[in-house]
Design an enzyme around this catalytic site. Structure first.
Site, PDB file in Angstrom:
ATOM      1  N   SER A 237       0.799  -1.452   0.097  1.00  0.00           N
ATOM      2  CA  SER A 237      -0.438  -0.055  -0.296  1.00  0.00           C
ATOM      3  C   SER A 237       0.958   0.895   0.059  1.00  0.00           C
ATOM      4  O   SER A 237       1.717   1.216   0.144  1.00  0.00           O
ATOM      5  CB  SER A 237      -0.786  -0.029   1.470  1.00  0.00           C
ATOM      6  OG  SER A 237      -0.553   0.093   2.309  1.00  0.00           O
ATOM      7  N   LYS A 238       0.356   2.253   0.042  1.00  0.00           N
ATOM      8  CA  LYS A 238       1.207   3.224   0.036  1.00  0.00           C
ATOM      9  C   LYS A 238       2.093   3.576   1.206  1.00  0.00           C
ATOM     10  O   LYS A 238       2.686   4.473   0.652  1.00  0.00           O
ATOM     11  CB  LYS A 238      -0.186   4.859  -0.531  1.00  0.00           C
ATOM     12  CG  LYS A 238      -0.615   5.091  -1.460  1.00  0.00           C
ATOM     13  CD  LYS A 238      -1.360   5.871  -1.235  1.00  0.00           C
ATOM     14  CE  LYS A 238      -2.621   6.416  -2.826  1.00  0.00           C
ATOM     15  NZ  LYS A 238      -3.434   7.258  -2.560  1.00  0.00           N
ATOM     16  N   ARG A 239       1.605   3.025   2.442  1.00  0.00           N
ATOM     17  CA  ARG A 239       2.820   3.607   3.306  1.00  0.00           C
ATOM     18  C   ARG A 239       3.980   2.961   2.833  1.00  0.00           C
ATOM     19  O   ARG A 239       5.004   2.782   3.596  1.00  0.00           O
ATOM     20  CB  ARG A 239       2.358   2.716   4.443  1.00  0.00           C
ATOM     21  CG  ARG A 239       1.851   1.168   4.666  1.00  0.00           C
ATOM     22  CD  ARG A 239       1.510   0.826   6.052  1.00  0.00           C
ATOM     23  NE  ARG A 239       1.049  -0.724   5.882  1.00  0.00           N
ATOM     24  CZ  ARG A 239      -0.024  -1.153   5.625  1.00  0.00           C
ATOM     25  NH1 ARG A 239      -0.998  -0.832   5.285  1.00  0.00           N
ATOM     26  NH2 ARG A 239      -0.205  -3.102   5.538  1.00  0.00           N
TER      27      ARG A 239
END
Length: 460
Positions: A237-239
């Site tokens: 994910s974006k993290r």
């Protein structure tokens, strides 16, 4: 039989690297089998689908070089076809109208959850034959006995009991078709022979197979690819950093590097790390895709990118570099050829964004690093720089060998090592201490710009 694969993203956001890997696998298999690769935009989620997302998907596919034989097809332009097939299923008794209210369905779900049962439709309207002016949805009449069995090309034999599959909705009360239904009609109409997609669709597959069989169609073969994980073992994910394909372009990655990296996230050919596009087409095998999830390693991707920057055709790299120069507002019209800049900088940059930023001084006014000036532009280097400027001004030919000869002559005359005059000269003409070899740097800067910057530096 002609092999036909499809990539069918929903335009509700950017193209994720997981989707790009799926598209790559579909593309590779079609090319290997000399078949067809179709692009289909599944845009029936009218609230979330946007034209901007469609554009992002098409741009990403083009940048990656995943060309398609047919498409893009848009599901929103095929509603008449879906309505016709839904009506066919109704007429043949393979679907029925369900008049259950939202309140009844919610009560049913709550009761099932309280009894620790799997939430599912109970078939309340399954045998209802009357019609009513009340709103209704259309449900597929799923078989209640037997099993759905298929050989997944990655996971082997999978078996699902029909008793565990409820009667899914194929058309909503406003008439719009649902995902599982549109996919079936599209795969049938487009003669898809192989569906390669994420493993989050495994539970959809037996439902889709049953609808296809009810229509008298032969189901395609299926291959469900495991998800991509971050370094922490959780879904990417974006993290974890960039996940959008076009964000990787913005960060300075070459499409070949990203494709080469993505194909190895689940598939391998011995210990080979680097593949040309032609090699991938020749060697790719669906059954060689690993069942286990793969972990995304940004450092490995960066290593691959640097390899491709160093080894790719400079003209190809220069075309990508031009895109980054434009984004940084650098006008390359007045300055050296970008191909020559790539040749000079390839060993010094891990990304094209970095290369563009480090090549500003070839095209823009020099910006001096105060620390570099203080350390290297000391009064004792003035004689050397003045001598270099005088000799460079007298050159009749401006190329690497003549420039190098001037620097050697100056160093010998002043009893200095070449490095002692090269670094002050580098700071004078680039503003900092890092550049390609100084003779190549001056060639790229050109006579006029070099002499002008030397003069300005001496006036400091």
């Amino acid at each position: 039989m002609t092999v036909v694969t499809r990539f069918a993203p929903s335009p509700t956001g950017y193209l994720h690297v997981g989707g790009a890997r799926t598209a790559l696998y579909c593309w590779l298999y079609a090319r290997k089998m000399q078949g067809k690769f179709i692009l289909r935009i599944e845009d029936t989620d009218l609230e979330r689908s946007t034209q901007e997302s469609v554009r992002a998907i098409l741009d990403a596919m083009q940048w990656l070089g995943l060309d398609y034989n047919e498409g893009p097809f848009y599901q929103t332009k095929r509603f008449e076809r879906y309505h016709a097939v839904a009506e066919q299923l109704l007429q043949e008794g393979n679907a029925y109208r369900c008049y259950c209210s939202k309140e009844r369905l919610e009560q049913l779900r709550t009761a099932q959850m309280d009894n620790k049962q799997k939430p599912r439709y109970d078939g309340h309207c399954r045998d209802r034959h009357d019609t009513s002016p009340e709103p209704y949805v259309i449900r597929f009449r799923n078989p209640t006995e037997g099993v759905v069995e298929f050989d997944d090309l990655i996971r082997g034999k999978l078996i699902f009991s029909n008793a565990e599959l409820d009667d899914l909705i194929i058309a909503r009360s406003d008439g719009t078709p649902t995902y599982n239904f549109t996919v079936v009609v599209d795969d049938w109409d487009m003669h898809i022979t192989h569906v390669i997609r994420g493993d989050d669709h495994i539970n959809n597959t037996p439902r889709q197979i049953n609808i296809l069989r009810a229509l008298g169609a032969v189901p395609p073969e299926y291959a469900h690819v495991s998800m991509i994980l971050g370094a922490d073992g959780k879904r990417l994910s974006k993290r974890h950093g960039a996940v959008s394909v076009m964000q990787y372009r913005e960060e300075g990655y070459l499409p070949e590097a990203l494709l080469n990296y993505l194909v190895r996230l689940g598939w391998s050919h011995g210990d080979q790390e680097i593949f040309s596009r032609e090699e991938l087409i020749k060697l790719f095998d669906i059954r060689g895709i690993n069942k286990a999830p793969a972990a995304f390693n940004p450092e490995k991707l960066l290593w691959l990118n640097q390899h491709y920057i160093k080894t790719s055709n400079p003209e190809h790299v220069a075309a990508e570099l031009a895109w980054h120069m434009q984004r940084l507002g650098i006008d390359v019209a007045e300055g050296p050829s970008l191909v020559e800049v790539v040749k000079a900088q390839a060993e010094r940059a891990k990304t094209l964004h970095e290369m563009a930023d480090k090549s500003r001084y070839f095209y823009s006014d020099v910006i001096y690093n105060r620390e570099a000036v203080t350390k290297h532009m000391t009064p004792d280097v003035i004689p050397a720089l003045q001598s270099i400027m005088t000799q460079l001004s007298a050159l009749t030919e401006w190329h690497k060998d003549t420039i190098h000869a001037v620097l050697n002559t100056t160093a010998e005359q002043l009893g200095l090592k070449l490095g002692k005059i090269a670094q002050p000269l580098r700071v004078a003409v680039t503003g900092d201490t890092v550049s390609p070899p100084i003779d190549i740097t001056l060639v790229l800067l050109g006579r006029e710009r070099t002499l002008e910057r030397l003069n300005n530096a001496l006036s400091l």
